[in-house]
Write a protein that holds these residues in place. Sequence first.
Motif, PDB file in Angstrom:
ATOM      1  N   VAL A 192       8.491  -0.729 -10.899  1.00 37.95           N
ATOM      2  CA  VAL A 192       7.899  -0.136 -12.104  1.00 37.95           C
ATOM      3  C   VAL A 192       8.859   0.743 -12.892  1.00 37.95           C
ATOM      4  O   VAL A 192       8.608   1.036 -14.060  1.00 37.95           O
ATOM      5  N   ALA A 193       9.958   1.171 -12.263  1.00 36.83           N
ATOM      6  CA  ALA A 193      10.911   2.024 -12.981  1.00 36.83           C
ATOM      7  C   ALA A 193      12.255   1.985 -12.278  1.00 36.83           C
ATOM      8  O   ALA A 193      12.335   1.663 -11.089  1.00 36.83           O
TER       9      ALA A 193
ATOM     10  N   LEU B  13      11.951   2.273  -8.370  1.00 38.65           N
ATOM     11  CA  LEU B  13      10.652   2.708  -7.874  1.00 38.65           C
ATOM     12  C   LEU B  13       9.725   1.501  -7.790  1.00 38.65           C
ATOM     13  O   LEU B  13       9.555   0.777  -8.772  1.00 38.65           O
ATOM     14  N   VAL B  14       9.141   1.299  -6.603  1.00 40.66           N
ATOM     15  CA  VAL B  14       8.280   0.152  -6.356  1.00 40.66           C
ATOM     16  C   VAL B  14       6.886   0.670  -5.993  1.00 40.66           C
ATOM     17  O   VAL B  14       6.749   1.581  -5.168  1.00 40.66           O
ATOM     18  N   ASP B  15       5.868   0.089  -6.618  1.00 42.99           N
ATOM     19  CA  ASP B  15       4.501   0.559  -6.365  1.00 42.99           C
ATOM     20  C   ASP B  15       3.883  -0.089  -5.129  1.00 42.99           C
ATOM     21  O   ASP B  15       4.516  -0.903  -4.444  1.00 42.99           O
TER      22      ASP B  15
ATOM     23  N   GLY C 172       0.800  -1.217   0.000  1.00 46.43           N
ATOM     24  CA  GLY C 172       0.000   0.000   0.000  1.00 46.43           C
ATOM     25  C   GLY C 172       0.835   1.270   0.000  1.00 46.43           C
ATOM     26  O   GLY C 172       0.291   2.375  -0.001  1.00 46.43           O
ATOM     27  N   LYS C 173       2.172   1.125   0.007  1.00 45.61           N
ATOM     28  CA  LYS C 173       3.062   2.281   0.007  1.00 45.61           C
ATOM     29  C   LYS C 173       3.933   2.274  -1.244  1.00 45.61           C
ATOM     30  O   LYS C 173       4.286   1.219  -1.763  1.00 45.61           O
TER      31      LYS C 173
ATOM     32  N   ALA D 272       2.505  10.174  -9.603  1.00 49.46           N
ATOM     33  CA  ALA D 272       1.578   9.502 -10.543  1.00 49.46           C
ATOM     34  C   ALA D 272       1.064   8.197  -9.949  1.00 49.46           C
ATOM     35  O   ALA D 272      -0.102   7.834 -10.148  1.00 49.46           O
ATOM     36  N   LEU D 273       1.906   7.483  -9.214  1.00 44.80           N
ATOM     37  CA  LEU D 273       1.469   6.232  -8.599  1.00 44.80           C
ATOM     38  C   LEU D 273       0.460   6.470  -7.482  1.00 44.80           C
ATOM     39  O   LEU D 273      -0.348   5.602  -7.164  1.00 44.80           O
TER      40      LEU D 273
END
Length: 191
Positions: A168-169, A160-162, A52-53, A188-189
């Motif tokens: 994701v990047a 970058l982790v969703d 969730g973070k 954006a996430l």
Amino acid sequence: MKKAALGVIFGLMIFVIAACGTGKSKQLNMQVQPFEFINQDGKSVALADLQGKVWVADFVFTYCSTVCPTMTANMSELQKRLKTEGVEAELISFSVDPERDDPAALKNYLTKFNADFSNWHALTGYDFESIKTFVLKSFRATIAKDMASDQVIHGTSFYLVDQAGMVVAKYDGMTDTPFDQIMKDIKALQE
């Protein structure tokens, strides 16, 4: 022969077009493997705690004499920008030298970079083979011990982790770190 050459050229064109994308950061789609390690305060931090973070990960070690100080300074700068803009994200620095990087060493190291430990965790509590496998499976990156020195060879990317634990990047965490793009992607996430 002409058909084969045209096929190769066409294939390369498709590859280049696909690689160029939209001009944003390199888009990835990798699931972070479950983990439970300990942070600089000796507290457990697990992948489940990050559900969730949005978070940004990197790989460093406290005895690093080459890239880690610059990467850690860049992560500190990212933390400052997150605070300034009121953006919530966790920062996770995985030690790639866990035999020497105990929680106290990690805390001392990050303190030199004015780390705020409310959202920045430096993790250890595993052996070298475990982190080597974790980094390869979760981030498709490699680490290795440098047999000619006491250093560890590792990449210099920020990942970058969703909220679902997907990488994701990735970005250059060493030189020309694209802070504005990272901030934009984090926001954006969270929309």
